[in-house]
Design an enzyme around this catalytic site. Sequence first.
Site, PDB file in Angstrom:
ATOM      1  N   ASN A  46       0.752  -1.420  -0.111  1.00 16.57           N
ATOM      2  CA  ASN A  46      -0.052  -0.208   0.013  1.00 16.57           C
ATOM      3  C   ASN A  46       0.740   1.131   0.998  1.00 16.57           C
ATOM      4  O   ASN A  46       1.935   1.193   0.489  1.00 16.57           O
ATOM      5  CB  ASN A  46      -0.833  -0.253   0.768  1.00 16.57           C
ATOM      6  CG  ASN A  46      -0.593  -0.288   1.951  1.00 16.57           C
ATOM      7  OD1 ASN A  46       0.543  -0.495   2.453  1.00 16.57           O
ATOM      8  ND2 ASN A  46      -1.358   0.380   3.214  1.00 16.57           N
ATOM      9  N   GLU A  48       0.236   4.901   0.666  1.00 16.86           N
ATOM     10  CA  GLU A  48      -0.806   6.032   1.041  1.00 16.86           C
ATOM     11  C   GLU A  48      -0.195   7.546   0.846  1.00 16.86           C
ATOM     12  O   GLU A  48       1.645   7.795   0.604  1.00 16.86           O
ATOM     13  CB  GLU A  48      -0.897   5.688   2.503  1.00 16.86           C
ATOM     14  CG  GLU A  48      -1.258   4.667   2.768  1.00 16.86           C
ATOM     15  CD  GLU A  48      -1.731   5.179   4.240  1.00 16.86           C
ATOM     16  OE1 GLU A  48      -1.108   5.296   5.173  1.00 16.86           O
ATOM     17  OE2 GLU A  48      -2.341   3.425   4.769  1.00 16.86           O
ATOM     18  N   CYS A  57      -4.040   0.613  -2.583  1.00 17.75           N
ATOM     19  CA  CYS A  57      -4.337  -0.416  -1.925  1.00 17.75           C
ATOM     20  C   CYS A  57      -2.918  -1.134  -2.518  1.00 17.75           C
ATOM     21  O   CYS A  57      -2.842  -1.197  -3.720  1.00 17.75           O
ATOM     22  CB  CYS A  57      -5.963  -1.616  -2.012  1.00 17.75           C
ATOM     23  SG  CYS A  57      -6.958  -0.211  -0.929  1.00 17.75           S
ATOM     24  N   GLU A  59      -2.624  -4.993  -3.043  1.00 12.24           N
ATOM     25  CA  GLU A  59      -3.348  -5.383  -4.184  1.00 12.24           C
ATOM     26  C   GLU A  59      -4.126  -4.952  -5.793  1.00 12.24           C
ATOM     27  O   GLU A  59      -2.767  -5.479  -6.554  1.00 12.24           O
ATOM     28  CB  GLU A  59      -4.895  -5.848  -4.056  1.00 12.24           C
ATOM     29  CG  GLU A  59      -4.951  -6.755  -2.672  1.00 12.24           C
ATOM     30  CD  GLU A  59      -5.540  -6.160  -1.848  1.00 12.24           C
ATOM     31  OE1 GLU A  59      -4.446  -4.971  -1.967  1.00 12.24           O
ATOM     32  OE2 GLU A  59      -6.405  -6.689  -0.840  1.00 12.24           O
ATOM     33  N   CYS A  92      -9.975  -5.098  -0.301  1.00 15.19           N
ATOM     34  CA  CYS A  92     -11.410  -3.877  -0.424  1.00 15.19           C
ATOM     35  C   CYS A  92     -12.326  -4.660  -1.350  1.00 15.19           C
ATOM     36  O   CYS A  92     -11.791  -4.590  -2.761  1.00 15.19           O
ATOM     37  CB  CYS A  92     -10.938  -2.574  -0.044  1.00 15.19           C
ATOM     38  SG  CYS A  92     -10.440  -2.152  -2.000  1.00 15.19           S
ATOM     39  N   CYS A  95     -10.811  -2.924  -4.766  1.00 18.58           N
ATOM     40  CA  CYS A  95      -9.302  -4.123  -4.636  1.00 18.58           C
ATOM     41  C   CYS A  95     -10.456  -5.264  -5.932  1.00 18.58           C
ATOM     42  O   CYS A  95     -10.091  -5.662  -7.029  1.00 18.58           O
ATOM     43  CB  CYS A  95      -8.597  -4.350  -4.451  1.00 18.58           C
ATOM     44  SG  CYS A  95      -7.801  -3.677  -3.939  1.00 18.58           S
TER      45      CYS A  95
HETATM   46  N1  THU Z   1      -5.385  -1.836   2.719  1.00 15.40           N
HETATM   47  C1  THU Z   1      -4.688  -2.062   1.281  1.00 15.40           C
HETATM   48  O1  THU Z   1      -3.968  -2.421   0.674  1.00 15.40           O
HETATM   49  N2  THU Z   1      -5.478  -4.331   0.893  1.00 15.40           N
HETATM   50  C2  THU Z   1      -6.399  -4.261   1.693  1.00 15.40           C
HETATM   51  O2  THU Z   1      -6.665  -5.143   1.500  1.00 15.40           O
HETATM   52  C3  THU Z   1      -7.194  -3.462   3.111  1.00 15.40           C
HETATM   53  C4  THU Z   1      -6.377  -1.810   2.897  1.00 15.40           C
HETATM   54  C5  THU Z   1      -4.713  -0.033   2.961  1.00 15.40           C
HETATM   55  C6  THU Z   1      -5.354   0.710   2.428  1.00 15.40           C
HETATM   56  C7  THU Z   1      -4.816   2.131   3.632  1.00 15.40           C
HETATM   57  O3  THU Z   1      -3.323   2.166   2.930  1.00 15.40           O
HETATM   58  C8  THU Z   1      -4.590   0.923   4.851  1.00 15.40           C
HETATM   59  O4  THU Z   1      -4.237  -0.527   4.230  1.00 15.40           O
HETATM   60  C9  THU Z   1      -5.462   1.064   5.107  1.00 15.40           C
HETATM   61  O5  THU Z   1      -6.996   1.127   5.173  1.00 15.40           O
END
Ligand code: THU
Length: 144
Positions: A46, A48, A57, A59, A92, A95
Amino acid sequence: MIKISDDNQLIQQALRMAQKAWAPYSGFRVGAAVLLADGTVVGGNNQENRVYPLGSCAERVAVNYARANFPERQIVAIAVASPDSDEPVTPCGGCREVLLEAVRAQQGADIRVVMADRTGTRVRTALVTELLPLAFAFDGKNRT
Ligand code: THU
């Protein structure tokens, strides 16, 4: 880029990728590892942003990297895991849509999703089509 085959190795690669996540805002690091049909594995994590909605994310980073660099290679599986989670990390909804695009529009074959916790031992698996039932079905061919 490495070549590996079984679920456990794919999970371990996802956990390694999570170590390189950029997640200073949530503190929740996620890694993903995509297995391609020829055994190649590509990773993502991820990423951010201080403008929160711009974050990606793990994925999506991994799948889009695979699609961008190896569009001709089928995606067989994706592992997702977090060193910050006691439960398997489940993708999520956004994704799931991105993964379904690969399944339905691009390659026509389902993808196994391997979800793991921080230890890599609590694991759930499902197909992308199982994770997104009743998906939007527009195929882009209805325009006049
Ligand atoms: N996140 C992912 O990278 N993958 C997931 O399957 C769930 C959430 C990340 C998004 C954000 O950077 C952090 O997790 C918190 O939600």
